[in-house]
Motif scaffolding. Structure first.
Motif, PDB file in Angstrom:
ATOM      1  N   SER A  79      16.170   4.777  -5.258  1.00  0.00           N
ATOM      2  CA  SER A  79      16.891   4.043  -6.303  1.00  0.00           C
ATOM      3  C   SER A  79      17.970   4.898  -6.955  1.00  0.00           C
ATOM      4  O   SER A  79      18.894   4.371  -7.563  1.00  0.00           O
ATOM      5  N   GLU A  80      17.867   6.208  -6.828  1.00  0.00           N
ATOM      6  CA  GLU A  80      18.885   7.089  -7.388  1.00  0.00           C
ATOM      7  C   GLU A  80      20.127   7.170  -6.519  1.00  0.00           C
ATOM      8  O   GLU A  80      21.163   7.645  -6.955  1.00  0.00           O
ATOM      9  N   LYS A  81      20.025   6.696  -5.299  1.00  0.00           N
ATOM     10  CA  LYS A  81      21.163   6.710  -4.393  1.00  0.00           C
ATOM     11  C   LYS A  81      21.968   5.428  -4.555  1.00  0.00           C
ATOM     12  O   LYS A  81      21.531   4.491  -5.200  1.00  0.00           O
ATOM     13  N   ASN A  82      23.137   5.375  -3.973  1.00  0.00           N
ATOM     14  CA  ASN A  82      23.995   4.202  -4.080  1.00  0.00           C
ATOM     15  C   ASN A  82      23.629   3.162  -3.025  1.00  0.00           C
ATOM     16  O   ASN A  82      24.429   2.834  -2.154  1.00  0.00           O
ATOM     17  N   THR A 111      16.378  -1.396 -12.930  1.00  0.00           N
ATOM     18  CA  THR A 111      17.816  -1.503 -12.758  1.00  0.00           C
ATOM     19  C   THR A 111      18.211  -2.965 -12.888  1.00  0.00           C
ATOM     20  O   THR A 111      17.526  -3.852 -12.405  1.00  0.00           O
ATOM     21  N   ASP A 115      23.724  -2.407 -13.092  1.00  0.00           N
ATOM     22  CA  ASP A 115      23.542  -1.117 -12.416  1.00  0.00           C
ATOM     23  C   ASP A 115      23.890  -1.239 -10.932  1.00  0.00           C
ATOM     24  O   ASP A 115      24.568  -0.367 -10.371  1.00  0.00           O
ATOM     25  N   TYR A 116      23.415  -2.314 -10.304  1.00  0.00           N
ATOM     26  CA  TYR A 116      23.734  -2.523  -8.891  1.00  0.00           C
ATOM     27  C   TYR A 116      25.223  -2.772  -8.703  1.00  0.00           C
ATOM     28  O   TYR A 116      25.811  -2.339  -7.714  1.00  0.00           O
ATOM     29  N   GLU A 118      27.612  -1.477 -10.504  1.00  0.00           N
ATOM     30  CA  GLU A 118      28.280  -0.184 -10.607  1.00  0.00           C
ATOM     31  C   GLU A 118      28.096   0.647  -9.342  1.00  0.00           C
ATOM     32  O   GLU A 118      29.032   1.314  -8.874  1.00  0.00           O
ATOM     33  N   LYS A 119      26.893   0.608  -8.758  1.00  0.00           N
ATOM     34  CA  LYS A 119      26.653   1.343  -7.512  1.00  0.00           C
ATOM     35  C   LYS A 119      27.509   0.775  -6.378  1.00  0.00           C
ATOM     36  O   LYS A 119      28.091   1.521  -5.583  1.00  0.00           O
ATOM     37  N   ILE A 122      31.135   1.790  -6.801  1.00  0.00           N
ATOM     38  CA  ILE A 122      31.373   3.168  -6.354  1.00  0.00           C
ATOM     39  C   ILE A 122      31.586   3.206  -4.843  1.00  0.00           C
ATOM     40  O   ILE A 122      32.505   3.857  -4.340  1.00  0.00           O
ATOM     41  N   LEU A 123      30.751   2.493  -4.107  1.00  0.00           N
ATOM     42  CA  LEU A 123      30.895   2.455  -2.644  1.00  0.00           C
ATOM     43  C   LEU A 123      32.205   1.787  -2.226  1.00  0.00           C
ATOM     44  O   LEU A 123      32.873   2.248  -1.306  1.00  0.00           O
ATOM     45  N   LYS A 149      24.485  -2.035   2.944  1.00  0.00           N
ATOM     46  CA  LYS A 149      23.940  -1.023   2.039  1.00  0.00           C
ATOM     47  C   LYS A 149      22.880  -1.593   1.113  1.00  0.00           C
ATOM     48  O   LYS A 149      22.372  -0.903   0.240  1.00  0.00           O
TER      49      LYS A 149
END
Length: 168
Positions: A79-82, A111, A115-116, A118-119, A122-123, A149
């Motif tokens: 969960s800490e990864k994107n 989360t 949060d998802y 934002e992840k 980023i990708l 992903k």
């Protein structure tokens, strides 16, 4: 020139040997799921598999092998990864964990959709830049990338059309 191991007589497979092998794996490499540990033991002791399951049961009874604990640790790490929730579930299924444990662990992740988002953003920025994607082929490629992903279609679609001027 070199002594070959063929000359050595094969070791006898016993309950204690299988149990000590499983303990060695856990000490050396960390936690394993019960299924993975059993597969490794079946691979090494393929000639006589009668001691593999009793040794695994012994480790389960003592709390050395615990699928729930392993799933929780792995879920927190992932969960800490994107990556999204679907990808986390996929990786947990690949480890041989039950669907009940997987659903409990993934639902315990604190989360939100933000949060998802934002992840996923980023990708998207890393691969396709900051501007909203207008070209249909690039949009499809970005959607496939984000969905692979583990992000849901709705979040991936929002991210693709998102610009820095918009509010989430």
């Amino acid at each position: 020139m070199y002594n070959r191991k063929q000359d050595a007589k094969p070791q006898v497979i016993s309950y204690d040997r299988v149990k000590s092998y499983m303990l060695w794996l856990i000490e050396r490499y960390g936690d394993y799921s019960a299924k993975t540990l059993l597969q490794k033991a079946n691979l090494l002791f393929k000639d006589d598999k009668q001691f593999n399951e009793p040794a695994l049961e012994y480790l389960k009874e003592r709390g050395i092998v615990d699928d729930r604990r392993y799933a929780e640790r792995l879920t927190m790490s992932l969960s800490e990864k994107n990556i999204g929730a679907n990808k986390i579930k996929e990786k947990l299924y690949a480890k041989g964990l039950s669907s009940q444990i997987i659903n409990e662990c993934v639902s315990a992740i604190e989360t939100s959709d933000k949060d998802y988002f934002e992840k996923a953003l980023i990708l998207k920025i890393r691969k396709f830049g900051e501007e909203p994607i207008e070209d249909i082929k690039v949009k499809q490629k970005a959607l496939r990338h984000l969905i692979s992903k583990g992000f849901s279609y709705s979040i991936a679609n929002k991210v693709i059309g998102y610009s820095a001027d918009d509010d989430y």
